[in-house]
Write an enzyme that holds these catalytic residues in place. Sequence first.
Site, PDB file in Angstrom:
ATOM      1  N   ASP A 119       0.815  -1.215   0.000  1.00 33.77           N
ATOM      2  CA  ASP A 119       0.000   0.000   0.000  1.00 33.77           C
ATOM      3  C   ASP A 119       0.852   1.270   0.000  1.00 33.77           C
ATOM      4  O   ASP A 119       0.437   2.308   0.510  1.00 33.77           O
ATOM      5  CB  ASP A 119      -0.955   0.002   1.199  1.00 33.77           C
ATOM      6  CG  ASP A 119      -2.078   1.025   1.055  1.00 33.77           C
ATOM      7  OD1 ASP A 119      -2.517   1.258  -0.081  1.00 33.77           O
ATOM      8  OD2 ASP A 119      -2.503   1.602   2.086  1.00 33.77           O
ATOM      9  N   ASP A 144       2.703   0.292  -5.086  1.00 37.06           N
ATOM     10  CA  ASP A 144       1.266   0.386  -5.287  1.00 37.06           C
ATOM     11  C   ASP A 144       0.994   1.443  -6.354  1.00 37.06           C
ATOM     12  O   ASP A 144       1.358   1.263  -7.502  1.00 37.06           O
ATOM     13  CB  ASP A 144       0.557   0.696  -3.965  1.00 37.06           C
ATOM     14  CG  ASP A 144      -0.944   0.424  -4.028  1.00 37.06           C
ATOM     15  OD1 ASP A 144      -1.421  -0.008  -5.092  1.00 37.06           O
ATOM     16  OD2 ASP A 144      -1.646   0.653  -3.033  1.00 37.06           O
ATOM     17  N   ASP A 148      -2.746   8.274  -5.602  1.00 39.37           N
ATOM     18  CA  ASP A 148      -4.070   7.753  -5.253  1.00 39.37           C
ATOM     19  C   ASP A 148      -4.881   8.852  -4.585  1.00 39.37           C
ATOM     20  O   ASP A 148      -4.395   9.513  -3.653  1.00 39.37           O
ATOM     21  CB  ASP A 148      -3.955   6.557  -4.298  1.00 39.37           C
ATOM     22  CG  ASP A 148      -3.732   5.246  -5.043  1.00 39.37           C
ATOM     23  OD1 ASP A 148      -3.306   5.300  -6.211  1.00 39.37           O
ATOM     24  OD2 ASP A 148      -3.975   4.177  -4.451  1.00 39.37           O
ATOM     25  N   ARG A 199      -4.469   2.761 -15.655  1.00 35.54           N
ATOM     26  CA  ARG A 199      -4.951   3.777 -14.717  1.00 35.54           C
ATOM     27  C   ARG A 199      -4.388   5.172 -15.016  1.00 35.54           C
ATOM     28  O   ARG A 199      -3.596   5.721 -14.265  1.00 35.54           O
ATOM     29  CB  ARG A 199      -4.653   3.389 -13.262  1.00 35.54           C
ATOM     30  CG  ARG A 199      -5.291   2.082 -12.848  1.00 35.54           C
ATOM     31  CD  ARG A 199      -5.110   1.801 -11.372  1.00 35.54           C
ATOM     32  NE  ARG A 199      -5.775   0.545 -11.003  1.00 35.54           N
ATOM     33  CZ  ARG A 199      -5.810   0.038  -9.779  1.00 35.54           C
ATOM     34  NH1 ARG A 199      -5.225   0.693  -8.792  1.00 35.54           N
ATOM     35  NH2 ARG A 199      -6.438  -1.099  -9.539  1.00 35.54           N
TER      36      ARG A 199
END
Length: 265
Positions: A119, A144, A148, A199
């Site tokens: 993470d 990760d 984010d 992404r």
Amino acid sequence: MGSLPYADVENSLRALAGRAEGFGRFAIGGLHGPLYFVTSLSDDGPGSLREGCRRKEPLWIVFEVSGTIHLLSYLNVSSYKTIDGRGQRVKLSGKGLRLKECEHIIVCNLEFEGGRGHDVDGIQIKPKSRHIWIDRCSLSDFDDGLIDITRQSTDITVSRCYFTRHDKTMLIGADPSHVEDRCIRVTIHHCFFDGTRQRHPRLRFGKVHLYNNYTRNWGIYAVCASVESQIYSQCNIYEAGKKKKTFEYYTEKVKVAIYLLLKFH
């Protein structure tokens, strides 16, 4: 990718504040605070970046040193901070920045590379952070995500950043059960996604405005939308390599927890 529309601000350090475009345009960072000088590349201690970021008062953080800061843990950034790497070359490795329940943050001209651990993101924005501007940063090779944005964080602009050597590049809205993420608003412009796998971004809920970005040679798809997401893609360049699918849509349903209240008499 175009010239800087705010090139004039290079002659006045704090003139950068308030020059973001899009949803993060109100971010002022440490405009009304004193200068804090980073004089050490240590993870913590006097003159370190971590020492400046943890202080509660507004600060405009600048660097008197170049080099790599190896972070042993996430670097938490408190509200009303500008981390201004202009004039030096500063790389953060090991871990990344965490923008948690904060507001009015500007991060400019930093490199993020080699983040390790479960993470671990380059820049993690959650929960409930707002008025954020990430500008002219390069990000690569984290375990990760690179950036984010989740858990009701909103009014954010990511501009003129370079993304490379990575898989899951940018996640906005982490889970179909987080219906509160309907408030998310993000602008992404003049960024270069260079061979990153997927992404660019991946969105749930919220609104994202993409414009004047260049995405090339992705590995799965360029942009992905799913549950209740709204993406406005304007004047972007998508240059496919072996994988041709530019826009992906994943069918997801809103997951709302249902609680059964048992009443005993």
